[in-house]
Scaffold this motif. Structure first.
Motif, short mmCIF file in Angstrom:
data_model
loop_
_atom_site.label_atom_id
_atom_site.label_comp_id
_atom_site.label_asym_id
_atom_site.label_seq_id
_atom_site.Cartn_x
_atom_site.Cartn_y
_atom_site.Cartn_z
N ARG A 158 -10.77 3.08 6.28
CA ARG A 158 -11.09 1.83 5.86
C ARG A 158 -12.29 1.34 6.57
O ARG A 158 -12.78 1.66 7.81
CB ARG A 158 -9.92 0.87 6.41
CG ARG A 158 -8.91 0.46 5.32
CD ARG A 158 -8.13 1.75 5.06
NE ARG A 158 -7.15 1.69 3.95
CZ ARG A 158 -6.44 2.51 3.31
NH1 ARG A 158 -6.27 3.80 3.85
NH2 ARG A 158 -5.80 2.14 2.01
N TRP B 163 -8.46 -8.34 4.93
CA TRP B 163 -7.53 -6.95 4.17
C TRP B 163 -8.40 -6.55 3.14
O TRP B 163 -8.63 -5.50 2.88
CB TRP B 163 -6.14 -7.43 3.67
CG TRP B 163 -5.68 -6.62 2.99
CD1 TRP B 163 -5.59 -6.50 1.72
CD2 TRP B 163 -4.57 -5.40 3.52
NE1 TRP B 163 -4.80 -5.55 1.57
CE2 TRP B 163 -4.22 -4.67 2.34
CE3 TRP B 163 -4.30 -5.24 4.93
CZ2 TRP B 163 -3.38 -3.37 2.68
CZ3 TRP B 163 -3.47 -3.81 4.84
CH2 TRP B 163 -3.10 -3.22 3.93
N GLU C 173 -9.99 -2.83 2.72
CA GLU C 173 -9.53 -2.01 1.72
C GLU C 173 -10.59 -1.48 0.57
O GLU C 173 -10.66 -0.56 0.10
CB GLU C 173 -8.61 -2.63 1.06
CG GLU C 173 -7.34 -2.72 1.82
CD GLU C 173 -6.60 -1.40 2.22
OE1 GLU C 173 -6.22 -0.62 1.30
OE2 GLU C 173 -6.45 -1.36 3.39
N ARG D 204 0.68 -1.16 0.05
CA ARG D 204 0.10 0.01 0.08
C ARG D 204 0.77 1.39 0.04
O ARG D 204 0.64 2.32 -0.81
CB ARG D 204 -1.03 -0.08 1.45
CG ARG D 204 -1.92 1.31 1.24
CD ARG D 204 -2.29 1.44 2.65
NE ARG D 204 -3.28 0.60 3.16
CZ ARG D 204 -3.62 0.61 4.42
NH1 ARG D 204 -3.25 1.42 5.30
NH2 ARG D 204 -4.34 -0.63 5.00
#
Length: 354
Positions: free
Chosen positions: A179, A333, A337, A168
């Motif tokens: 997020r 994750w 994201e 990232r």
């Protein structure tokens, strides 16, 4: 202008190195976990009676020197070497963590650089070293052995998280964008996975893998005699050592059955998670992977019982657990994201009323 360009090139090279080292760390940690389980399965956890050396040496000594050092612990060469190989690869993993920390020190003040994850990784790897020592000095006490396994998985997740954060950062994302928070269903899935991993470690450290013969029944019964209080008694004494365990049969059956019940609950929640978020194309591959690996794990667990826990199959079961942890972590994750669209927000509200 040339100095700025040179610094930019050096920063890019360093970042490339950090990305490579963190990815290597993910695979290397997986290998170290499997080596640790192999050490456990061949009863080599006490192959060396001392720590960090083996009979006072950095390599396995001959029988005469071993006898002079520890006359009450006769040398078994194969087990001693298995234990030392485990220590060598674990030490190499520690050096890799230090290399990551040193290489990233120059970037630590830059916005978005995951310096905190790097420091956390060092702290956890040091704790892992301590648990490795306690595993020997406390003679395979189940609490320590189980925590040692969970610590290894924590190292694995931190390597993965560091790599993803570095990717990232390399893409120019400083982490300022908010997020998505985990929903209760995600939290429940993670909690049950942690519980099931701990139960798996508890089964292994108490030698309860084949306490139940047969499947789906246990020793010919759906609900056999079990001693839950003794099976999950967390302050039991060690005795001379805990090699091959000290619990009676009913206590081991309770541990084994607890692991089976945990697997069932985890499977139901993972399936619910996949159904709930299958509409998100970004999550679909990871959720499908989680369910697929879980089904494979279930099959491996059943096969381990029916085939009386062969070494290669037990190792595959551990490898499946590692894969499940990684896949669910990647699903988390990608969930965090992703940018919420109107469809996702609407479905979240619908599920909130269920």
């Amino acid at each position: 202008m040339q100095d700025i360009s040179t610094r930019g090139h050096q920063g890019s090279s360093r970042l490339g190195l950090l990305l490579s080292l963190s990815l290597v760390g993910v695979f290397f940690t997986s290998a170290v976990i499997l080596v640790g389980v192999w050490t456990r399965l061949v009863d080599a956890g006490l192959g060396c009676p001392d720590w960090p050396g083996c009979y006072g040496r950095l390599v396995v000594p001959d029988a005469e020197r071993a006898m002079a050092h520890s006359p009450d612990a006769p040398l078994e060469v194969f087990k001693a070497w298995v234990e030392m190989i485990h220590r060598y690869v674990a030490s190499a993993l520690g050096l890799l963590v230090i290399a990551l920390l040193v290489a990233g020190a120059g970037l630590r003040k830059r916005q978005g650089y995951p310096w905190g994850v790097s420091v956390a990784l060092l702290v956890v790897i040091l704790l892992q070293g301590a648990f490795g020592a306690f595993t020997v000095t406390l003679k395979l006490w189940p609490q320590v052995v189980t925590m040692h396994l969970l610590g290894g998985l924590a190292v694995l997740l931190l390597f993965l998280w560091l790599h993803l954060r570095l990717r990232r950062y390399a893409a120019g994302d400083t982490g300022e964008r908010p997020r998505r928070r985990l929903t209760p269903l995600w939290g429940l899935a993670l909690l049950l996975l942690l519980l099931q991993l701990a139960l798996g470690g508890w089964v292994s450290s108490n030698y309860a893998g084949i306490a139940c013969q047969g499947f789906p029944t246990c020793n010919g019964q759906w609900w056999p005699e079990m001693d839950w209080s003794e099976g999950f008694h967390l302050t039991q004494t060690v005795g001379p050592n805990y090699l091959h365990g000290q619990l009676h049969a009913d206590a081991r059956v309770a541990i084994h059955q607890g692991h089976r019940i945990g697997a069932l609950l985890l499977g139901l929640v993972l399936l619910a998670l996949a159904v709930r978020y299958w509409h998100e194309s970004r999550l679909r591959p990871w959720l499908g992977g989680v369910v697929g690996i879980y089904v494979l794990q279930l099959g491996l667990g059943i096969a381990n019982v029916l085939l009386w826990l062969p070494l290669w199959l037990a190792l595959l079961h551990t490898a499946g657990a590692v894969a499940l942890v990684l896949c669910l972590a990647l699903a988390v994750w990608h969930w965090r994201e992703a940018v919420e669209d109107e469809t996702t927000i609407r479905k979240d509200k619908e599920w909130a009323h269920v």
